[in-house]
Design a protein around this motif. Structure first.
Motif, PDB file in Angstrom:
ATOM      1  N   ASN A  50     -44.174  23.931 -14.271  1.00  0.00           N
ATOM      2  CA  ASN A  50     -45.426  24.667 -14.121  1.00  0.00           C
ATOM      3  C   ASN A  50     -45.821  25.341 -15.432  1.00  0.00           C
ATOM      4  O   ASN A  50     -46.984  25.304 -15.835  1.00  0.00           O
ATOM      5  CB  ASN A  50     -45.268  25.699 -13.004  1.00  0.00           C
ATOM      6  N   LEU A  51     -44.856  25.951 -16.113  1.00  0.00           N
ATOM      7  CA  LEU A  51     -45.157  26.618 -17.384  1.00  0.00           C
ATOM      8  C   LEU A  51     -45.433  25.616 -18.498  1.00  0.00           C
ATOM      9  O   LEU A  51     -46.114  25.935 -19.471  1.00  0.00           O
ATOM     10  CB  LEU A  51     -44.004  27.545 -17.788  1.00  0.00           C
ATOM     11  N   TRP A  52     -44.871  24.415 -18.390  1.00  0.00           N
ATOM     12  CA  TRP A  52     -45.121  23.387 -19.398  1.00  0.00           C
ATOM     13  C   TRP A  52     -46.597  22.965 -19.347  1.00  0.00           C
ATOM     14  O   TRP A  52     -47.228  22.751 -20.369  1.00  0.00           O
ATOM     15  CB  TRP A  52     -44.220  22.189 -19.151  1.00  0.00           C
ATOM     16  N   ASP A  70     -36.581  33.208  -6.313  1.00  0.00           N
ATOM     17  CA  ASP A  70     -36.193  31.795  -6.361  1.00  0.00           C
ATOM     18  C   ASP A  70     -35.974  31.282  -7.775  1.00  0.00           C
ATOM     19  O   ASP A  70     -35.463  30.195  -7.968  1.00  0.00           O
ATOM     20  CB  ASP A  70     -37.272  30.918  -5.714  1.00  0.00           C
ATOM     21  N   VAL A  71     -36.398  32.045  -8.773  1.00  0.00           N
ATOM     22  CA  VAL A  71     -36.273  31.624 -10.167  1.00  0.00           C
ATOM     23  C   VAL A  71     -35.465  32.664 -10.931  1.00  0.00           C
ATOM     24  O   VAL A  71     -35.376  33.819 -10.531  1.00  0.00           O
ATOM     25  CB  VAL A  71     -37.661  31.428 -10.823  1.00  0.00           C
ATOM     26  N   ASP A  72     -34.861  32.220 -12.016  1.00  0.00           N
ATOM     27  CA  ASP A  72     -34.020  33.113 -12.820  1.00  0.00           C
ATOM     28  C   ASP A  72     -34.579  33.181 -14.238  1.00  0.00           C
ATOM     29  O   ASP A  72     -34.080  32.530 -15.152  1.00  0.00           O
ATOM     30  CB  ASP A  72     -32.582  32.596 -12.816  1.00  0.00           C
ATOM     31  N   ILE A  73     -35.634  33.954 -14.413  1.00  0.00           N
ATOM     32  CA  ILE A  73     -36.339  34.029 -15.690  1.00  0.00           C
ATOM     33  C   ILE A  73     -35.457  34.570 -16.818  1.00  0.00           C
ATOM     34  O   ILE A  73     -35.448  34.001 -17.909  1.00  0.00           O
ATOM     35  CB  ILE A  73     -37.642  34.837 -15.537  1.00  0.00           C
ATOM     36  N   GLN A  79     -31.277  30.991 -22.340  1.00  0.00           N
ATOM     37  CA  GLN A  79     -30.960  29.610 -22.712  1.00  0.00           C
ATOM     38  C   GLN A  79     -31.990  29.017 -23.675  1.00  0.00           C
ATOM     39  O   GLN A  79     -31.790  27.948 -24.211  1.00  0.00           O
ATOM     40  CB  GLN A  79     -30.892  28.724 -21.465  1.00  0.00           C
ATOM     41  N   GLY A  80     -33.117  29.696 -23.868  1.00  0.00           N
ATOM     42  CA  GLY A  80     -34.147  29.193 -24.771  1.00  0.00           C
ATOM     43  C   GLY A  80     -35.072  28.179 -24.126  1.00  0.00           C
ATOM     44  O   GLY A  80     -35.789  27.459 -24.824  1.00  0.00           O
ATOM     45  N   MET A  81     -35.060  28.106 -22.806  1.00  0.00           N
ATOM     46  CA  MET A  81     -35.926  27.149 -22.120  1.00  0.00           C
ATOM     47  C   MET A  81     -37.343  27.683 -21.948  1.00  0.00           C
ATOM     48  O   MET A  81     -38.291  26.904 -21.891  1.00  0.00           O
ATOM     49  CB  MET A  81     -35.343  26.803 -20.757  1.00  0.00           C
ATOM     50  N   ILE A  82     -37.466  28.983 -21.827  1.00  0.00           N
ATOM     51  CA  ILE A  82     -38.793  29.606 -21.800  1.00  0.00           C
ATOM     52  C   ILE A  82     -38.763  30.811 -22.732  1.00  0.00           C
ATOM     53  O   ILE A  82     -37.697  31.337 -23.059  1.00  0.00           O
ATOM     54  CB  ILE A  82     -39.234  30.033 -20.380  1.00  0.00           C
ATOM     55  N   TYR A  83     -39.915  31.217 -23.173  1.00  0.00           N
ATOM     56  CA  TYR A  83     -40.011  32.451 -23.953  1.00  0.00           C
ATOM     57  C   TYR A  83     -41.223  33.225 -23.483  1.00  0.00           C
ATOM     58  O   TYR A  83     -42.134  32.693 -22.864  1.00  0.00           O
ATOM     59  CB  TYR A  83     -40.039  32.172 -25.456  1.00  0.00           C
ATOM     60  N   LEU A  89     -45.545  33.791 -20.031  1.00  0.00           N
ATOM     61  CA  LEU A  89     -44.338  32.960 -20.150  1.00  0.00           C
ATOM     62  C   LEU A  89     -44.738  31.556 -20.603  1.00  0.00           C
ATOM     63  O   LEU A  89     -45.704  30.987 -20.116  1.00  0.00           O
ATOM     64  CB  LEU A  89     -43.610  32.882 -18.804  1.00  0.00           C
ATOM     65  N   TYR A  90     -43.974  30.995 -21.549  1.00  0.00           N
ATOM     66  CA  TYR A  90     -44.207  29.666 -22.086  1.00  0.00           C
ATOM     67  C   TYR A  90     -42.959  28.817 -21.920  1.00  0.00           C
ATOM     68  O   TYR A  90     -41.840  29.325 -21.976  1.00  0.00           O
ATOM     69  CB  TYR A  90     -44.524  29.738 -23.595  1.00  0.00           C
TER      70      TYR A  90
END
Length: 91
Positions: A50-52, A70-73, A79-83, A89-90
């Protein structure tokens, strides 16, 4: 022939360097989990997808049907998957 000659010329240079002249950087994982495992938990994959497609704020994510339990922001950020920049959020 050139490669062979260069190899022979490099051997003395490598031999002159002491062990303290070399540097190495080992890989260290700062988390207890592989990225693939983290993506499979809850709706983390759906969040990343969704963020992509479109960066969103927390309020926009809740409005699009994401329950923040339900999500672990924080771990996805670690982990560097989102910032996060400001409140957006990206991925």
């Amino acid at each position: 022939m050139k490669k062979l000659l260069l190899t022979f010329l490099m051997i003395p240079l490598i031999g002159l360097a002491g062990i303290r002249d070399w540097d190495y950087t080992p890989f260290i994982s700062y988390t207890d989990q592989y990225p693939g495992e983290l993506i499979k938990e809850g709706r983390n994959f759906d969040l990343l997808l969704n963020l992509w497609e479109q960066p969103k704020s927390h309020d926009e994510l809740i409005g699009s049907g994401f329950d923040m339990t339900d999500v672990d922001i924080p771990r996805l950020i670690n982990q560097g998957m989102i910032y996060q920049a400001d409140d957006v959020l990206y991925s």
